[in-house]
Design a protein around this motif. Sequence first.
Motif, PDB file in Angstrom:
ATOM      1  N   GLU A 177      -1.424   1.408  -5.237  1.00  0.00           N
ATOM      2  CA  GLU A 177      -0.834   0.239  -4.580  1.00  0.00           C
ATOM      3  C   GLU A 177       0.081  -0.464  -5.582  1.00  0.00           C
ATOM      4  O   GLU A 177      -0.225  -0.512  -6.768  1.00  0.00           O
ATOM      5  CB  GLU A 177      -1.968  -0.686  -4.151  1.00  0.00           C
ATOM      6  N   ASP A 196       2.815  -1.908   5.855  1.00  0.00           N
ATOM      7  CA  ASP A 196       1.902  -1.563   4.770  1.00  0.00           C
ATOM      8  C   ASP A 196       1.880  -2.628   3.674  1.00  0.00           C
ATOM      9  O   ASP A 196       1.401  -2.393   2.574  1.00  0.00           O
ATOM     10  CB  ASP A 196       2.282  -0.207   4.180  1.00  0.00           C
ATOM     11  N   THR A 197       2.386  -3.826   3.972  1.00  0.00           N
ATOM     12  CA  THR A 197       2.506  -4.905   2.993  1.00  0.00           C
ATOM     13  C   THR A 197       1.602  -6.075   3.358  1.00  0.00           C
ATOM     14  O   THR A 197       1.496  -6.447   4.525  1.00  0.00           O
ATOM     15  CB  THR A 197       3.972  -5.403   2.936  1.00  0.00           C
ATOM     16  N   HIS A 249       0.843  -1.194   0.000  1.00  0.00           N
ATOM     17  CA  HIS A 249       0.000   0.000   0.000  1.00  0.00           C
ATOM     18  C   HIS A 249       0.878   1.244   0.000  1.00  0.00           C
ATOM     19  O   HIS A 249       1.924   1.272   0.646  1.00  0.00           O
ATOM     20  CB  HIS A 249      -0.912   0.021   1.221  1.00  0.00           C
ATOM     21  N   SER A 250       0.428   2.257  -0.710  1.00  0.00           N
ATOM     22  CA  SER A 250       1.177   3.507  -0.780  1.00  0.00           C
ATOM     23  C   SER A 250       1.023   4.305   0.504  1.00  0.00           C
ATOM     24  O   SER A 250      -0.035   4.305   1.131  1.00  0.00           O
ATOM     25  CB  SER A 250       0.678   4.340  -1.956  1.00  0.00           C
ATOM     26  N   ARG A 251       2.061   4.986   0.876  1.00  0.00           N
ATOM     27  CA  ARG A 251       2.012   5.878   2.043  1.00  0.00           C
ATOM     28  C   ARG A 251       1.675   7.303   1.628  1.00  0.00           C
ATOM     29  O   ARG A 251       1.556   8.181   2.458  1.00  0.00           O
ATOM     30  CB  ARG A 251       3.367   5.877   2.762  1.00  0.00           C
TER      31      ARG A 251
END
Length: 63
Positions: A20, A54-55, A12-14
């Motif tokens: 994504e 975030d993975t 996922h993008s921050r």
Amino acid sequence: MRAAIGDRIRVHSRTVGQAERAGEIIEVRGPEGTAPFLVRFTDGHEGLVYPGPDTIIDSADHD
């Protein structure tokens, strides 16, 4: 985080507005299925991934 060759990975993008990143794990370089993972992303490039919070790993069916 553990994975196997053939599993799918999603990062996922921050950053707001960034998509994504997704790909397939093509090599597991850590002991007993741990990171780092060599990933072939959907855009064709390959990179070494040390997954963070975030993975997500989507397991493939392994026989």
